[in-house]
Structures are given as structure tokens and as C-alpha cells.
Design a protein around this motif. Structure first.
Motif, PDB file in Angstrom:
ATOM      1  N   ILE A 130       0.851  -1.201   0.000  1.00 58.23           N
ATOM      2  CA  ILE A 130       0.000   0.000   0.000  1.00 58.23           C
ATOM      3  C   ILE A 130       0.889   1.256   0.000  1.00 58.23           C
ATOM      4  O   ILE A 130       0.621   2.227  -0.713  1.00 58.23           O
ATOM      5  N   PHE A 131       1.983   1.225   0.779  1.00 55.95           N
ATOM      6  CA  PHE A 131       2.919   2.361   0.770  1.00 55.95           C
ATOM      7  C   PHE A 131       3.474   2.587  -0.638  1.00 55.95           C
ATOM      8  O   PHE A 131       3.691   3.708  -1.063  1.00 55.95           O
ATOM      9  N   ARG A 132       3.719   1.478  -1.340  1.00 55.19           N
ATOM     10  CA  ARG A 132       4.308   1.629  -2.677  1.00 55.19           C
ATOM     11  C   ARG A 132       3.283   2.152  -3.672  1.00 55.19           C
ATOM     12  O   ARG A 132       3.631   2.826  -4.625  1.00 55.19           O
ATOM     13  N   LYS A 133       2.013   1.826  -3.454  1.00 54.85           N
ATOM     14  CA  LYS A 133       0.976   2.295  -4.382  1.00 54.85           C
ATOM     15  C   LYS A 133       0.609   3.755  -4.092  1.00 54.85           C
ATOM     16  O   LYS A 133       0.340   4.531  -5.000  1.00 54.85           O
ATOM     17  N   TYR A 134       0.554   4.108  -2.799  1.00 54.95           N
ATOM     18  CA  TYR A 134       0.161   5.485  -2.427  1.00 54.95           C
ATOM     19  C   TYR A 134       1.257   6.113  -1.577  1.00 54.95           C
ATOM     20  O   TYR A 134       1.124   6.190  -0.352  1.00 54.95           O
ATOM     21  N   PRO A 135       2.363   6.566  -2.201  1.00 51.92           N
ATOM     22  CA  PRO A 135       3.442   7.130  -1.378  1.00 51.92           C
ATOM     23  C   PRO A 135       2.988   8.405  -0.662  1.00 51.92           C
ATOM     24  O   PRO A 135       2.117   9.118  -1.159  1.00 51.92           O
ATOM     25  N   ASN A 136       3.583   8.635   0.506  1.00 50.73           N
ATOM     26  CA  ASN A 136       3.335   9.864   1.299  1.00 50.73           C
ATOM     27  C   ASN A 136       1.873  10.056   1.674  1.00 50.73           C
ATOM     28  O   ASN A 136       1.371  11.161   1.692  1.00 50.73           O
ATOM     29  N   LYS A 137       1.180   8.951   1.956  1.00 52.66           N
ATOM     30  CA  LYS A 137      -0.235   9.110   2.293  1.00 52.66           C
ATOM     31  C   LYS A 137      -0.559   8.489   3.640  1.00 52.66           C
ATOM     32  O   LYS A 137      -1.288   9.070   4.445  1.00 52.66           O
ATOM     33  N   TYR A 138      -0.045   7.285   3.868  1.00 50.98           N
ATOM     34  CA  TYR A 138      -0.449   6.559   5.083  1.00 50.98           C
ATOM     35  C   TYR A 138       0.726   6.303   6.018  1.00 50.98           C
ATOM     36  O   TYR A 138       0.675   5.397   6.833  1.00 50.98           O
ATOM     37  N   GLU A 139       1.802   7.102   5.857  1.00 49.72           N
ATOM     38  CA  GLU A 139       2.999   6.801   6.646  1.00 49.72           C
ATOM     39  C   GLU A 139       2.792   7.000   8.149  1.00 49.72           C
ATOM     40  O   GLU A 139       3.614   6.601   8.964  1.00 49.72           O
ATOM     41  N   SER A 140       1.671   7.612   8.502  1.00 52.57           N
ATOM     42  CA  SER A 140       1.405   7.836   9.938  1.00 52.57           C
ATOM     43  C   SER A 140       1.268   6.515  10.700  1.00 52.57           C
ATOM     44  O   SER A 140       1.377   6.481  11.932  1.00 52.57           O
ATOM     45  N   VAL A 141       1.041   5.424   9.997  1.00 47.30           N
ATOM     46  CA  VAL A 141       0.821   4.150  10.706  1.00 47.30           C
ATOM     47  C   VAL A 141       2.146   3.451  11.033  1.00 47.30           C
ATOM     48  O   VAL A 141       2.151   2.421  11.682  1.00 47.30           O
ATOM     49  N   ILE A 142       3.266   4.036  10.566  1.00 55.43           N
ATOM     50  CA  ILE A 142       4.551   3.341  10.754  1.00 55.43           C
ATOM     51  C   ILE A 142       4.831   3.063  12.234  1.00 55.43           C
ATOM     52  O   ILE A 142       5.332   1.990  12.591  1.00 55.43           O
ATOM     53  N   ALA A 143       4.470   4.022  13.081  1.00 59.00           N
ATOM     54  CA  ALA A 143       4.743   3.847  14.523  1.00 59.00           C
ATOM     55  C   ALA A 143       4.092   2.569  15.040  1.00 59.00           C
ATOM     56  O   ALA A 143       4.718   1.781  15.770  1.00 59.00           O
ATOM     57  N   THR A 144       2.823   2.353  14.642  1.00 55.72           N
ATOM     58  CA  THR A 144       2.118   1.143  15.087  1.00 55.72           C
ATOM     59  C   THR A 144       2.843  -0.105  14.614  1.00 55.72           C
ATOM     60  O   THR A 144       2.951  -1.098  15.337  1.00 55.72           O
ATOM     61  N   LEU A 145       3.349  -0.057  13.359  1.00 53.94           N
ATOM     62  CA  LEU A 145       4.033  -1.225  12.802  1.00 53.94           C
ATOM     63  C   LEU A 145       5.302  -1.525  13.607  1.00 53.94           C
ATOM     64  O   LEU A 145       5.611  -2.678  13.897  1.00 53.94           O
ATOM     65  N   CYS A 146       6.014  -0.457  13.954  1.00 54.27           N
ATOM     66  CA  CYS A 146       7.290  -0.659  14.661  1.00 54.27           C
ATOM     67  C   CYS A 146       7.097  -1.327  16.028  1.00 54.27           C
ATOM     68  O   CYS A 146       7.983  -2.031  16.518  1.00 54.27           O
ATOM     69  N   GLU A 147       5.920  -1.126  16.607  1.00 55.64           N
ATOM     70  CA  GLU A 147       5.665  -1.738  17.929  1.00 55.64           C
ATOM     71  C   GLU A 147       5.661  -3.269  17.827  1.00 55.64           C
ATOM     72  O   GLU A 147       5.863  -3.964  18.820  1.00 55.64           O
ATOM     73  N   ASN A 148       5.387  -3.779  16.614  1.00 49.39           N
ATOM     74  CA  ASN A 148       5.240  -5.236  16.470  1.00 49.39           C
ATOM     75  C   ASN A 148       6.488  -5.925  15.920  1.00 49.39           C
ATOM     76  O   ASN A 148       6.427  -7.079  15.513  1.00 49.39           O
ATOM     77  N   LEU A 149       7.585  -5.190  15.941  1.00 44.83           N
ATOM     78  CA  LEU A 149       8.813  -5.744  15.354  1.00 44.83           C
ATOM     79  C   LEU A 149       9.203  -7.089  15.948  1.00 44.83           C
ATOM     80  O   LEU A 149       9.598  -8.006  15.245  1.00 44.83           O
ATOM     81  N   ASP A 150       9.074  -7.197  17.260  1.00 40.32           N
ATOM     82  CA  ASP A 150       9.598  -8.388  17.945  1.00 40.32           C
ATOM     83  C   ASP A 150       8.824  -9.649  17.569  1.00 40.32           C
ATOM     84  O   ASP A 150       9.352 -10.754  17.649  1.00 40.32           O
TER      85      ASP A 150
END
Length: 948
Positions: free
Chosen positions: A417-437
Motif C-alpha cells: 500500500i505504501f508503494r501504491k500510495y506514497p506519502n499518504k499513510y505513513e502515519s501508521v509506521i509507529a504502530t508497525l514498529c511496535e510489532n517488530l519483535d
């Protein structure tokens, strides 16, 4: 008592006892004995020693006994061919029995006895049965012809059985018609070139009449036969569709799918503006929906076929989304297939419904299904832009569930989705980083690392996150290692001061401590880029990414068209053409949909007969355009095999079959010469297609011209500039541009291959479809080193004109398949005709005069070449560079007249008269040719050469 008692005996001297019983005078005893023999045979005992005794029992009026003896005969005739001849007389007699059941039984058994020795004795009885008064006997005899053809094809043809079979298509009984069609189809399948089912409107009418009255299997045979017919126009296609439509409501699903196949094929010929077209679309939906209420196995077959139909014509089922919603008790294979179709049908109108459903599926217990449901949400976001925001929030809700595999799938699709719509939904990155482990699957880890590297400037602790992955670098899969290397280099280019140590650490891990060549090479490239030219490194590594396309798993259009022709067969379940999975000697015929309305196939012109006293040149006939890209599918794209050269002018073009393994050894190399440079992206309007061609040349008739013609100096053949033939968006990042040229008798295709993808491309190969002039690669496509991302390579591919020939529309259309390690890609381009003008195209003056007179006036075509300011000598010189030779020049009332000739590689001569007025920038070109379809394209060549 039942017949099971026959299977329980295990006596020692059994054969001897049975022999005695078979020769008994009592009919009952005989029948019992034959039953025992059949029982022994069924359980695998060898009772062939009893052959003569069993055959003696054939002389009986008892139908049951006769059936048993015939059964025995079928089984053992192969191992006892000499004995089997004993039975021939009985067959001949039984074929004249007053009881039609016995006549049919005899002819059926004859077909099943696969013994060469007795086939010729069976021809007479079979001939009688084919003309029998009873339809049951005729229908059995029809199938027998197909069986006999399988054993001895030559015999069947010599005896004229095939013509009798063709007559049976007009039989009054529908079952006889169906069996005749089935037999002819079977024979035609094993002999694709035979053209047995030569269907015409009259025979089609008879088949459609029989369709309503025969059994379901008969209906399937007839429908499959109809699907191979090519209606002459849209009205005929519509009338066939109207008569086939009632089959859609048949109870048998095989009949329904066969009817759908016929309708899908003929719909190609109907204009979308017709009212009937809309009606037909509406009628196709209910039967397909009904198929989904059958048992799961049938549902699966139906869904695989619907998957193809939806890709070809999504409008048929666009309002039927609900039937594809998954039921809790569906088996997994049905669930996954339904999901696939749901995504294909997703549109702005139904997306809310689809998303609610998919969110529900993501909480199911079946892990595979849940994964696919989460991926489906991502695919919906990419397909329907308006829904992207809703999809992203749905994915975030799913990540909050903390279910491991759900989180991992969600991260993989969010990357897309990031690749299809750049600079649109990057606000969710923080949530993704929480699940790294919690990420433990390579694809999810790689996706997360890509996100961190791509958006490193927005993530404060990006270096820490990537460092945490580095700790177990050698335990990671290659996919993750490569992604991690690139991400850390991106991070370094964005924040050079803080991450110098990190980048050195990953480069040494990748280059010195790794034994994976891909990883090592990438590491060294980055190392050298960073150490020699950081600015270039930035441009390469942080380059603008191409957007990803909407549907990545669509079937390639020409393959889809072919699969539509195989609806209701295994090919439609496998989603592969039959040639990919059918083994054996029988050639698999490639099928394709009829041409869409509007692309008229021009009729072949009658070939001018050479008049007496003319040295007639062998005409090269171009076959009509049959199938399009079908031939390119599933070919082994290997190099052509060259044989001895032939004189181009006298090549009789045979249609060499491209199927099999790459190009056949039947292909011959082109006439001498060296590979040339250059090529052409030459776009030319106008349909036309050649017919029987060849120029009988007249005997000299005195020179009427004031012949003072000049011959110019050689200025080199015109080469058009390169144009893009295959854009990177359509070929997973591979861009192909090119042009065509001819130099010193050698034709070449000049290509530039550019890799705009993110992965290395290698293993290139090229193949052409059959075309009007037999153009084919004369050597393999040589790309010496793998093509790295953002790299281009120029290649000159030598061509010859001894490939398979098929009339194309437009005439100069060339369809090409290019294969690499990623996929096979297809494109078509138009080549300029002047690359086919040969060097010996200068006709003698007397011959020119006689030929000009000899070609009928209706074959003359006139064209205007506008905005050309050259004088007659410059024109003559320029055209001679491209093998258009001036034979004579004269001045009439102030205007220059050039008389010219040229010859094509397949021996067609074109004669020209070019009028040039000194003050007028428009020239008049008159062309005469025995194949007038060529004239339009010769004019385009003149126009291109003179204006460049």
C-alpha cells in the motif's frame, strides 16, 4: 442366486472342466461356463487357453451369452490375434442379424478389437452398419469409425468412412448426429491439419437442431464442436448464441459450462452496443450462480472457470458478489477460490460489503484462509483507491489483535500500500514498529525492514531498529539479508553522521562473512558506490520507485483468451493451456477467440493466373490468420536451428508449426549477409492482408518509354528511430524499445532492454509468432551479462524470413514473446515493409513493361506523398538505398515520371510510377501488384523513406 457364486471357485483342474462345459450341448450349461470364464478373467486369471472354445459359443441367438463372449473376445484378441480371425465370420453374420441390438453389439465389439490383422475384414460390415436403417446401429457404427481410425488411419481414409461420417452429420436422428460429431472431433484432434469438421452455416444449422433432442453427452459433443466454428459475421454469431442459450438451464453442469464456452467465444463478435449483448450478459449470470449450489468438488471446478470468466468479462457477475461470500462449512480449496473472485469483482460500489466480509474472515480459525483474507484486504486497497483509507484502518485493527500470523500478513500488504500510495499513510509506521519483535517469517521481516529503510527519516530510532535485526544476520534468510543490506545503506545516505559504524558493519557481514553470491555482489556494489561516488549512490539507492500495478496476478491476455476456449476442461481448472500438461504424440491445437467486431478480416484476392508464354514465378501463398498469440504460449524459447540457405525469391512458404520445442529444425537460415544494425517502431494505419501472391512476368513488348533512366548511388537503407515497444509498467520493470533495419541483405531488429525493476534480470530469450512474411530470429537473443536494475543493454538481433507464415491484420503486425528469469512478456509492433525489399529487385525494362500491362487495372492503387521537396534524382537515390530501383525516367509536360520496381522477400513484385512536379511538394505514387493488399504498406514505406 446372484452371479457372485462364479467368483468363489478355486479348483485345480478348472480350465479342463470349463473346456468340457463350454463344449456341452446344453445351452444353460454353456452359459454358466462362459460366466465362470468371464469371472476368472475379471479377477486376473489367465483363461486365454479357452479362446477357441469360447469363440465357438458365439453362434447363438441368446443376447446375454453373445455379450459375454464378445467381452471375452475384446480382452484376449490382442494376445491371440491368429485365433481372433476365427471370430470374423460371426461378426459379418451378426452385422446382418434382424435384431438391431445384435448388429450394434457386433459393430461395437469390432471397434474394440485392436488387432491389425482383422481390421480389413471388418470394413464391409462397418460400411453396412453406417448405412443401417436403425439409428441405434448407425450411432454405434459412427463411434467405431473413430476407434478404427486410431488403429489404422490410412485404411479408414481409403475406405471412404470419413465421408460417410460427414454425411451422418445430416442424419435425421439427433443421437447419430452427436456421435458422428464426437467421432469426427476425436479424429480431427489426432490429425489437426485434416480439417475434417469443415463446418458451414448449413451443417451448423443441423447441429443446432439436433442439440435440442440428444442426450446430455451428445449435447456436450455438439457444443464443443460449435465452439470450434468461426461465424462469418456478427449476425450469424448472434443467431447461434440465441439457439445455444436454452442449454444454460440444463441440469448437467458439463452442458452448462460447454454452453457458456460457446457464448463467451461468440460474444467477442457481438458489438457491445447491441441490446442482445446486454441480454446475453444477464442470462449468463444465473447458471453460473446455480453451479455454486452443487457439491464442493463441482463448486471448485465452477469457481476456477468463473475466475477466468470474471477476468475476461467482469460485468457478467458484477452484481452477484454475495454468492461468493464464504460459508463456514466450505472446504478450504473452495474458500480460497471464492476469495480470489471476490477481489476480482471488488469495485467502488461493493467495497464496503467486501471489506466487512474480509474483516470477518480474518478472525476465522483456518490459518491459510486468514492469511489470504488479510492479503485480500491489501489487494482491495490497491485496486479501489477510494477504499484505501478504510482498508488501512481495517488492517490496523487486525494488527491490534496481536495474532502473530495476522500481524505478519498485514505488514506485508501495508508495504504494498505504501508503494501504491506514497506519502499518504505513513502515519501508521509507529504502530508497525511496535510489532517488530513478533515477526518471525522472512517475508514479514523483509517487508518491515523495507519500510524502516524507506522511511528512515521519519523514524527516530531507525538505526536501533535495524541494528536489532543485524544481531542474527547470518541466521536470517537471503530475502531478509538482502533487504537489510539495502535498508541500512538507505539509512546511511539519509543520516550519514549517525550510522557510519552500522553501514560498515553490514557491508563487512555481507561481503567478507557471507558465502551467498547475490548478497556478496550487492554488498560490493554498494561498497564501491559509497566509496567512489556518494552522489551517484544516492541517485541509485534512493531513486523514485515505480508505482505497483493494481492486479498483479491477472492471467496474461492471450493466455486468458486461449483458456476461455477451453472452459469446462482440465485446462480451465489448471489455468494452463493443454500443451503444458498433455503429453504424447498428438499435437495440441492452440485455440483463440474470434477477432473482435470492427477488425475485419479482408478477403483474399483471387490469384491472377499466369497467361501462356510467361515465365511464371512460383507464387508464395500466405495462409489466413488463424490464431494470434496462442502459438507463443508455452514454447521452449530456444534458438532456431539453421539449415542450408535458400534463394529468398523462390522460397515457397510452408506453414511450419511453431509448436514443439522452440523453432523446428525445418526452419532454414536467411540468405547470406551479416547482421545489421538499426530497426523500427513504425506505426502504420489501415487494415489489409495479403492473398495468393506471385508475379508472372510478361515477355518483352518493345520499349515505349523514352528510356534515359538514371541509377543513383547507394546511400544506405533508411532506419526509423527507436520507439518503446513494451513499457516497464506492463512487463514487471522490463522496458523494450527498438527498431528494424536492413543492410547488405541482412535484416535485423535493434533492441534496447532496460531493467526498471528492483531485481536483476537474466536468461533472456525471444520468439516471434507466425506472421505475414515469415520473420523469425536467425540467432538466439544474446544478453551476455545479467541486467542489473536501472541498467540498459543494446542488442542487434539478426532476423530471417523462413519462419512460419500466417496472414496478419494489419499485414505488417509482428507479435513477440520475450522471456527472462521473471516471466514471459508479450507485445506486438509494426515493422516497416522496406526491410523486406530485396537487393535483386531491379526488373528489366522489357519485363517491366510487359508485367505492367499484364497486371489488371483494378490492382492499381494511387497514393499522395505530401510535403516532400526533393527533386527526381534525389528521390531516385534515396529510394535505391532502400532497394526501390528506378528502371526508367522521363519528362512529360514538365513533370518527371520515375518508373520503379521492388521485390519482397517472398517473391512478390511491386511496380511503381512516381510523378514529381518541380513546383509541387506533393508526389503522386501509382502502385501495381498481383497482391494489391501489399500496396498500402509499400506506400507507407515510400512515405517514411522520402520524409526522413
Amino acid at each position: 442366486m446372484t452371479d457372485s457364486k462364479y467368483f468363489t471357485t478355486t479348483k485345480k483342474g478348472e480350465i479342463f472342466e470349463l473346456k468340457a462345459e463350454l463344449n456341452s450341448d446344453k445351452k444353460e450349461k454353456k452359459k454358466e461356463a462362459v460366466k465362470k470364464v468371464i469371472a476368472s478373467m475379471t479377477v486376473g486369471k489367465d483363461v486365454s487357453a479357452l479362446f477357441p472354445d469360447v469363440v465357438n459359443c458365439m453362434q447363438t441367438d441368446n443376447l446375454e451369452l453373445k455379450k459375454l463372449v464378445y467381452l471375452y473376445l475384446m480382452n484376449y484378441a490382442k494376445s491371440q490375434p491368429d485365433m481372433a480371425i476365427m471370430a470374423v465370420n460371426t461378426f459379418v453374420k451378426d452385422c446382418e442379424d434382424p435384431n438391431p441390438l445384435i448388429r450394434a453389439l457386433a459393430v461395437r465389439t469390432m471397434g474394440c478389437i485392436r488387432v491389425d490383422k482383422i481390421t480389413e475384414y471388418l470394413c464391409e460390415p462397418l460400411r453396412k452398419c453406417l448405412k443401417d436403417e436403425d439409428p441405434y446401429v448407425r450411432k454405434t457404427a459412427a463411434v467405431c469409425v473413430a476407434k478404427l481410425h486410431d488403429i489404422n488411419a490410412q485404411l479408414v481414409e481409403d475406405q471412404g468412412f470419413l465421408d460417410t461420417l460427414k454425411d451422418l452429420i445430416s442424419d435425421s436422428n439427433p443421437m447419430v448426429v452427436a456421435n458422428a460429431v464426437a467421432a469426427l472431433s476425436e479424429i480431427a484432434e489426432s490429425h489437426p491439419s485434416s480439417n475434417l469438421l469443415d463446418l458451414n452455416p448449413q451443417s451448423i444449422n443441423k447441429l443446432l437442431t439436433a442439440l435440442n433432442e440428444c442426450t446430455e453427452w451428445g449435447q456436450i459433443f455438439i457444443l464443443d464442436c460449435l465452439a470450434n466454428y468461426m461465424p462469418k459475421d456478427d449476425r450469424e454469431a448472434q443467431s447461434i448464441c440465441e439457439r445455444v442459450t436454452p442449454r444454460l438451464s440444463h441440469a448437467n453442469s458439463a452442458v452448462v459450462l460447454s454452453a457458456v464456452k460457446v457464448l463467451m467465444k461468440f460474444m467477442e463478435m457481438l458489438s457491445k452496443d447491441l441490446d442482445y449483448y446486454g441480454t446475453l450478459l444477464k442470462k449468463l449470470a444465473p447458471p453460473l450462480v446455480t453451479l455454486l449450489s452443487a457439491e464442493p468438488e463441482l463448486q471448485y471446478v465452477a469457481l476456477r472457470n468463473i475466475n477466468l470468466i470474471v477476468q475476461k468479462r467482469p460485468e457478467i457477475l458484477k452484481h452477484e458478489m454475495k454468492v461468493f461470500f464464504v460459508k463456514y462449512n466450505d472446504p478450504i480449496y473452495v474458500k480460497l477460490e471464492k476469495l480470489d473472485i471476490m477481489i476480482r469483482l471488488a469495485s467502488q460500489a461493493n467495497i464496503a460489503q467486501v471489506l466487512a466480509e474480509l474483516k470477518e474472515y480474518a478472525t476465522e480459525v483456518d490459518v491459510d484462509f486468514v492469511r489470504k483474507a488479510v492479503r485480500a484486504i491489501g489487494r482491495c486497497a490497491i485496486k479501489v483507491e477510494q477504499s484505501a483509507e478504510r482498508c488501512v484502518s481495517t488492517l490496523l485493527d487486525l494488527i491490534q489483535t496481536k495474532v502473530n500470523y495476522v500481524v505478519q500478513e498485514a505488514i506485508v500488504v501495508i508495504k504494498d500500500i505504501f508503494r501504491k500510495y506514497p506519502n499518504k499513510y505513513e502515519s501508521v509506521i509507529a504502530t508497525l514498529c511496535e510489532n517488530l519483535d513478533s515477526l518471525d517469517e522472512p517475508e514479514a521481516r523483509a517487508a518491515m525492514i523495507w519500510i524502516v529503510g524507506e522511511y528512515a527519516e521519519r523514524i527516530d530510532n531507525a538505526d536501533e531498529l535495524l541494528e536489532s535485526f543485524l544481531e542474527g544476520f547470518h541466521d536470517e534468510s537471503t530475502q531478509v539479508q538482502l533487504q537489510l543490506l539495502t535498508a541500512i545503506v538507505k539509512l546511511f545516505l539519509k543520516k550519514p553522521t549517525e550510522t557510519q559504524e552500522l553501514v560498515q558493519q553490514v557491508l563487512s557481514l555481507a561481503t567478507q562473512d557471507s558465502d551467498n553470491p547475490d548478497l556478496r555482489d550487492r554488498g560490493y556494489i554498494y561498497w564501491r558506490l559509497l566509496s567512489t561516488d556518494p552522489v551517484a549512490a544516492k541517485e541509485v539507492v534512493l531513486a523514485e520507485k515505480p508505482l505497483i500495478s493494481e492486479e498483479t496476478d491477472l492471467i496474461e491476455p492471450t493466455l486468458l483468451d486461449e483458456l476461455i476456449c477451453y472452459i469446462g476442461t482440465l485446462a480451465s481448472v489448471y489455468h494452463k493451456p493443454p500443451s503444458a500438461f498433455v503429453e504424447g504424440s498428438r499435437g495440441v491445437v492452440h485455440k483463440s477467440l474470434p477477432p473482435r467486431t470492427g477488425s475485419s478480416e479482408s478477403a483474399e484476392s483471387p490469384e491472377a493466373a499466369p497467361s501462356a508464354g510467361q515465365a511464371a514465378e512460383q507464387p508464395a501463398v500466405i495462409p489466413a490468420q488463424g490464431d494470434l498469440l496462442g502459438d507463443l504460449l508455452n514454447l521452449d524459447l530456444g534458438p532456431p536451428v539453421s539449415g542450408p540457405p535458400l534463394a529468398a525469391s523462390s522460397v515457397q512458404m510452408g506453414a511450419v508449426d511453431l509448436l514443439g520445442g522452440g523453432l523446428d529444425s525445418l526452419l532454414r537460415s536467411d540468405v547470406g549477409g551479416s547482421p545489421a544494425m538499426g530497426g523500427s517502431g513504425f506505426t502504420a494505419p489501415g487494415p489489409a492482408a495479403p492473398a495468393g501472391m506471385g508475379a508472372p512476368l510478361g515477355s518483352g513488348l518493345g520499349d515505349l518509354f523514352d528510356l534515359t533512366g538514371g541509377v543513383g548511388t547507394l546511400s544506405g537503407s533508411y532506419v526509423a528511430p527507436k520507439t518503446v515497444w513494451l513499457p516497464a509498467m506492463k512487463a514487471k520493470g522490463l522496458e523494450i524499445s527498438g527498431t528494424f533495419s536492413r543492410q547488405v541483405g541482412a535484416i535485423s531488429m535493434d533492441l534496447v532492454l532496460t531493467n526498471k525493476a528492483l531485481q536483476v534480470m537474466s536468461d533472456f530469450a525471444i520468439q516471434f509468432n507466425r506472421n505475414s512474411f515469415g520473420l523469425a530470429p536467425a540467432a538466439p537473443l544474446q544478453v551476455h551479462a545479467p541486467l542489473a536494475p536501472n541498467q540498459s543493454v543494446e542488442i542487434s538481433l539478426p532476423l530471417n524470413t523462413v519462419g512460419s507464415v500466417m496472414k496478419m491484420d494489419p499485414l505488417n503486425n509482428l507479435q513477440v514473446a520475450v522471456k527472462n528469469n521473471i516471466d514471459v512478456f508479450y507485445f506486438s509492433t509494426l515493422y516497416p515493409l522496406h526491410i523486406l525489399f530485396v537487393e535483386d529487385g531491379k526488373m528489366e525494362r522489357q519485363m517491366f513493361l510487359a508485367t505492367w500491362k499484364d497486371i489488371p487495372n483494378e490492382n492499381e492503387a494511387q497514393f499522395q506523398i505530401k510535403d516532400c521537396s526533393l527533386n527526381a534524382d534525389a528521390v531516385s537515390n534515396k529510394l535505391q538505398g532502400s532497394n526501390i530501383f528506378t528502371i526508367a525516367k522521363r519528362n512529360v509536360e514538365g513533370q518527371d515520371m520515375l518508373y520503379q520496381s521492388l521485390k519482397l522477400t517472398n517473391g512478390i513484385w511491386v511496380l511503381a510510377e512516381l510523378r514529381i512536379q518541380p513546383s509541387n511538394p506533393s508526389f503522386t505514387l501509382s502502385l501495381k501488384c498481383r497482391a494489391p493488399e501489399v500496396s498500402q504498406y509499400v506506400y507507407q514505406a515510400y512515405d517514411a523513406i522520402l520524409k526522413n
